[in-house]
Design a protein around this motif. Structure first.
Motif, PDB file in Angstrom:
ATOM      1  N   ARG A  91       0.847  -1.206   0.000  1.00  0.00           N
ATOM      2  CA  ARG A  91       0.000   0.000   0.000  1.00  0.00           C
ATOM      3  C   ARG A  91       0.882   1.255   0.000  1.00  0.00           C
ATOM      4  O   ARG A  91       0.650   2.190  -0.789  1.00  0.00           O
ATOM      5  CB  ARG A  91      -0.911  -0.029   1.225  1.00  0.00           C
ATOM      6  CG  ARG A  91      -1.859   1.142   1.340  1.00  0.00           C
ATOM      7  CD  ARG A  91      -2.761   0.939   2.562  1.00  0.00           C
ATOM      8  NE  ARG A  91      -3.693   2.035   2.732  1.00  0.00           N
ATOM      9  CZ  ARG A  91      -3.440   3.116   3.467  1.00  0.00           C
ATOM     10  NH1 ARG A  91      -2.288   3.240   4.082  1.00  0.00           N
ATOM     11  NH2 ARG A  91      -4.345   4.067   3.575  1.00  0.00           N
ATOM     12  N   THR A  92       1.899   1.257   0.870  1.00  0.00           N
ATOM     13  CA  THR A  92       2.822   2.399   0.931  1.00  0.00           C
ATOM     14  C   THR A  92       3.543   2.565  -0.405  1.00  0.00           C
ATOM     15  O   THR A  92       3.687   3.680  -0.923  1.00  0.00           O
ATOM     16  CB  THR A  92       3.856   2.192   2.060  1.00  0.00           C
ATOM     17  OG1 THR A  92       3.154   1.910   3.262  1.00  0.00           O
ATOM     18  CG2 THR A  92       4.733   3.415   2.251  1.00  0.00           C
ATOM     19  N   LEU A  93       3.980   1.424  -0.965  1.00  0.00           N
ATOM     20  CA  LEU A  93       4.687   1.457  -2.253  1.00  0.00           C
ATOM     21  C   LEU A  93       3.784   2.032  -3.351  1.00  0.00           C
ATOM     22  O   LEU A  93       4.224   2.887  -4.137  1.00  0.00           O
ATOM     23  CB  LEU A  93       5.127   0.032  -2.598  1.00  0.00           C
ATOM     24  CG  LEU A  93       6.074  -0.169  -3.761  1.00  0.00           C
ATOM     25  CD1 LEU A  93       6.893  -1.441  -3.552  1.00  0.00           C
ATOM     26  CD2 LEU A  93       5.361  -0.266  -5.084  1.00  0.00           C
ATOM     27  N   LEU A  98       3.526   4.851  -7.271  1.00  0.00           N
ATOM     28  CA  LEU A  98       2.549   4.852  -8.369  1.00  0.00           C
ATOM     29  C   LEU A  98       1.581   6.025  -8.278  1.00  0.00           C
ATOM     30  O   LEU A  98       0.808   6.264  -9.203  1.00  0.00           O
ATOM     31  CB  LEU A  98       1.754   3.529  -8.387  1.00  0.00           C
ATOM     32  CG  LEU A  98       2.560   2.229  -8.512  1.00  0.00           C
ATOM     33  CD1 LEU A  98       1.629   1.031  -8.515  1.00  0.00           C
ATOM     34  CD2 LEU A  98       3.419   2.221  -9.774  1.00  0.00           C
ATOM     35  N   GLY A  99       1.583   6.707  -7.130  1.00  0.00           N
ATOM     36  CA  GLY A  99       0.659   7.821  -6.945  1.00  0.00           C
ATOM     37  C   GLY A  99      -0.786   7.355  -6.807  1.00  0.00           C
ATOM     38  O   GLY A  99      -1.720   8.122  -7.006  1.00  0.00           O
ATOM     39  N   TRP A 100      -0.969   6.062  -6.483  1.00  0.00           N
ATOM     40  CA  TRP A 100      -2.296   5.498  -6.320  1.00  0.00           C
ATOM     41  C   TRP A 100      -2.753   5.806  -4.890  1.00  0.00           C
ATOM     42  O   TRP A 100      -2.283   5.187  -3.948  1.00  0.00           O
ATOM     43  CB  TRP A 100      -2.242   3.984  -6.566  1.00  0.00           C
ATOM     44  CG  TRP A 100      -3.581   3.303  -6.574  1.00  0.00           C
ATOM     45  CD1 TRP A 100      -4.810   3.882  -6.477  1.00  0.00           C
ATOM     46  CD2 TRP A 100      -3.810   1.890  -6.699  1.00  0.00           C
ATOM     47  NE1 TRP A 100      -5.788   2.919  -6.538  1.00  0.00           N
ATOM     48  CE2 TRP A 100      -5.213   1.694  -6.675  1.00  0.00           C
ATOM     49  CE3 TRP A 100      -2.973   0.777  -6.844  1.00  0.00           C
ATOM     50  CZ2 TRP A 100      -5.784   0.429  -6.778  1.00  0.00           C
ATOM     51  CZ3 TRP A 100      -3.538  -0.483  -6.940  1.00  0.00           C
ATOM     52  CH2 TRP A 100      -4.943  -0.645  -6.916  1.00  0.00           C
ATOM     53  N   ARG A 101      -3.622   6.787  -4.765  1.00  0.00           N
ATOM     54  CA  ARG A 101      -3.951   7.256  -3.418  1.00  0.00           C
ATOM     55  C   ARG A 101      -5.451   7.275  -3.122  1.00  0.00           C
ATOM     56  O   ARG A 101      -5.853   7.730  -2.068  1.00  0.00           O
ATOM     57  CB  ARG A 101      -3.393   8.672  -3.201  1.00  0.00           C
ATOM     58  CG  ARG A 101      -1.879   8.759  -3.303  1.00  0.00           C
ATOM     59  CD  ARG A 101      -1.409  10.196  -3.226  1.00  0.00           C
ATOM     60  NE  ARG A 101      -0.024  10.347  -3.632  1.00  0.00           N
ATOM     61  CZ  ARG A 101       1.020  10.143  -2.861  1.00  0.00           C
ATOM     62  NH1 ARG A 101       0.845   9.764  -1.617  1.00  0.00           N
ATOM     63  NH2 ARG A 101       2.248  10.305  -3.320  1.00  0.00           N
ATOM     64  N   ASN A 102      -6.267   6.817  -4.049  1.00  0.00           N
ATOM     65  CA  ASN A 102      -7.709   6.902  -3.749  1.00  0.00           C
ATOM     66  C   ASN A 102      -8.211   5.648  -3.030  1.00  0.00           C
ATOM     67  O   ASN A 102      -7.467   4.708  -2.773  1.00  0.00           O
ATOM     68  CB  ASN A 102      -8.524   7.210  -5.015  1.00  0.00           C
ATOM     69  CG  ASN A 102      -8.262   6.187  -6.097  1.00  0.00           C
ATOM     70  OD1 ASN A 102      -8.071   5.014  -5.804  1.00  0.00           O
ATOM     71  ND2 ASN A 102      -8.237   6.634  -7.347  1.00  0.00           N
ATOM     72  N   SER A 104      -9.864   3.142  -3.865  1.00  0.00           N
ATOM     73  CA  SER A 104      -9.768   1.825  -4.518  1.00  0.00           C
ATOM     74  C   SER A 104      -8.513   1.071  -4.069  1.00  0.00           C
ATOM     75  O   SER A 104      -8.491  -0.155  -4.060  1.00  0.00           O
ATOM     76  CB  SER A 104      -9.774   1.983  -6.037  1.00  0.00           C
ATOM     77  OG  SER A 104      -8.638   2.700  -6.468  1.00  0.00           O
ATOM     78  N   LEU A 105      -7.477   1.823  -3.686  1.00  0.00           N
ATOM     79  CA  LEU A 105      -6.246   1.178  -3.197  1.00  0.00           C
ATOM     80  C   LEU A 105      -6.539   0.371  -1.930  1.00  0.00           C
ATOM     81  O   LEU A 105      -6.059  -0.759  -1.776  1.00  0.00           O
ATOM     82  CB  LEU A 105      -5.166   2.238  -2.923  1.00  0.00           C
ATOM     83  CG  LEU A 105      -3.882   1.724  -2.265  1.00  0.00           C
ATOM     84  CD1 LEU A 105      -3.166   0.727  -3.176  1.00  0.00           C
ATOM     85  CD2 LEU A 105      -2.933   2.870  -1.951  1.00  0.00           C
ATOM     86  N   VAL A 111      -8.457  -6.988  -0.320  1.00  0.00           N
ATOM     87  CA  VAL A 111      -8.669  -8.236  -1.069  1.00  0.00           C
ATOM     88  C   VAL A 111      -7.375  -9.042  -1.105  1.00  0.00           C
ATOM     89  O   VAL A 111      -7.367 -10.267  -0.919  1.00  0.00           O
ATOM     90  CB  VAL A 111      -9.184  -7.931  -2.508  1.00  0.00           C
ATOM     91  CG1 VAL A 111      -9.153  -9.174  -3.382  1.00  0.00           C
ATOM     92  CG2 VAL A 111     -10.585  -7.349  -2.454  1.00  0.00           C
ATOM     93  N   LEU A 112      -6.251  -8.335  -1.298  1.00  0.00           N
ATOM     94  CA  LEU A 112      -4.944  -8.996  -1.330  1.00  0.00           C
ATOM     95  C   LEU A 112      -4.653  -9.680   0.006  1.00  0.00           C
ATOM     96  O   LEU A 112      -4.170 -10.827   0.046  1.00  0.00           O
ATOM     97  CB  LEU A 112      -3.857  -7.954  -1.642  1.00  0.00           C
ATOM     98  CG  LEU A 112      -2.458  -8.491  -1.883  1.00  0.00           C
ATOM     99  CD1 LEU A 112      -2.411  -9.298  -3.171  1.00  0.00           C
ATOM    100  CD2 LEU A 112      -1.465  -7.343  -1.958  1.00  0.00           C
ATOM    101  N   ALA A 113      -4.948  -8.997   1.097  1.00  0.00           N
ATOM    102  CA  ALA A 113      -4.707  -9.552   2.440  1.00  0.00           C
ATOM    103  C   ALA A 113      -5.528 -10.821   2.642  1.00  0.00           C
ATOM    104  O   ALA A 113      -5.010 -11.841   3.114  1.00  0.00           O
ATOM    105  CB  ALA A 113      -5.051  -8.509   3.499  1.00  0.00           C
TER     106      ALA A 113
END
Lengths: 130, 114
Positions: A91-93, A98-102, A104-105, A111-113
């Motif tokens: 998540r931090t990465l 990637l600038g993925w901050r909304n 949906s992350l 889901v990954l966990a």
């Protein structure tokens, strides 16, 4: 940002829609799971080196693991710590690189966990119970 | 604040990069590892087939690299925990060298045991 680049002080708390309290809990969960993983990975590394020396075969592995309740308990705890630690790190990465901050992350990470926990337990069941 | 090359020309920055990239690589490997272990559900023979497949030189090299990455993530993580949670002491300056040395030792121990 500290020297490790964790960025917890500068994390965009509001951008992902995550409250400061949740961010703090994620930080604590990341460190607590890291402390548990330190012990688990150490045991894992020693076991790998020992197992390789003893010879790696399906029979040799399953003979040591099948019916080993303590092994299954340890492995389950290991999987739980991984399922907490790896997604929070990713998540931090995703935020920093990637600038993925909304929001949906956060869903992706949740889901990954869950997937890591489920498949990890399945793998443990296969090796320790069969 | 933008980082320029001076902020990156430091062992601590390289330690951060190793920790992050090793974490990423281990996260990518995990599903494959769980899948491989899950093959035991299909019996000993299936597990043996998989183990024989991993005896290729390229995969042996990949295994050594994975052990090295796992050990580096462990020792780098212990360094971070020490920096974050213990009161600052002079010996913490040499933690980076200890972390790198211990990770290399673990990788070597695995490579020599193969």
């Amino acid at each position: 940002m500290n020297s490790a680049g964790q960025g917890y002080a500068a994390s965009p708390v509001a951008a992902s829609g995550t409250s400061a309290k949740t961010e703090a809990w994620l930080w604590i969960a990341q460190r607590a799971s890291a402390a548990l993983l330190a012990l688990c990975v150490l045991v894992h590394l020693v076991t790998i080196i020992y197992a390789v020396r003893q010879g790696l075969s399906g029979a040799a592995i399953l003979e040591r693991t099948q019916g080993n309740a303590a092994g299954l308990a340890f492995y389950s705890l290991y999987v739980l710590a991984i399922a907490v630690h790896a997604p929070i790190g990713l998540r931090t990465l995703c935020q920093e690189w990637l600038g993925w901050r909304n929001a949906s992350l956060n869903w992706f990470i949740a889901v990954l966990a869950l997937a890591l926990f489920t498949f990890g337990l399945r793998a443990g069941w296969a090796v320790f119970v069969g | 604040m933008k980082n320029d090359y001076r902020a990156r020309n430091h062992p601590a920055w390289w330690a951060f990069l190793v920790h992050r990239l090793s974490g990423l690589a281990l996260s990518i490997f995990l599903p494959f590892h769980f899948w491989a272990l899950g093959q035991a559900l299909q019996g000993e023979a299936r597990l043996d087939t998989l183990l024989r497949w991993t005896e290729q030189p390229l995969l042996k090299f990949a295994e050594i690299m994975l052990i090295l990455l796992l050990a580096a993530h462990l020792t780098g993580g212990l360094r971070l925990l020490a920096l974050e949670f213990l009161p600052w002491r002079g010996w913490q300056k040499s933690l980076l060298a200890w972390a790198a040395g211990a990770a290399l030792a673990a990788g070597l121990a695995f490579a020599l045991a193969l």
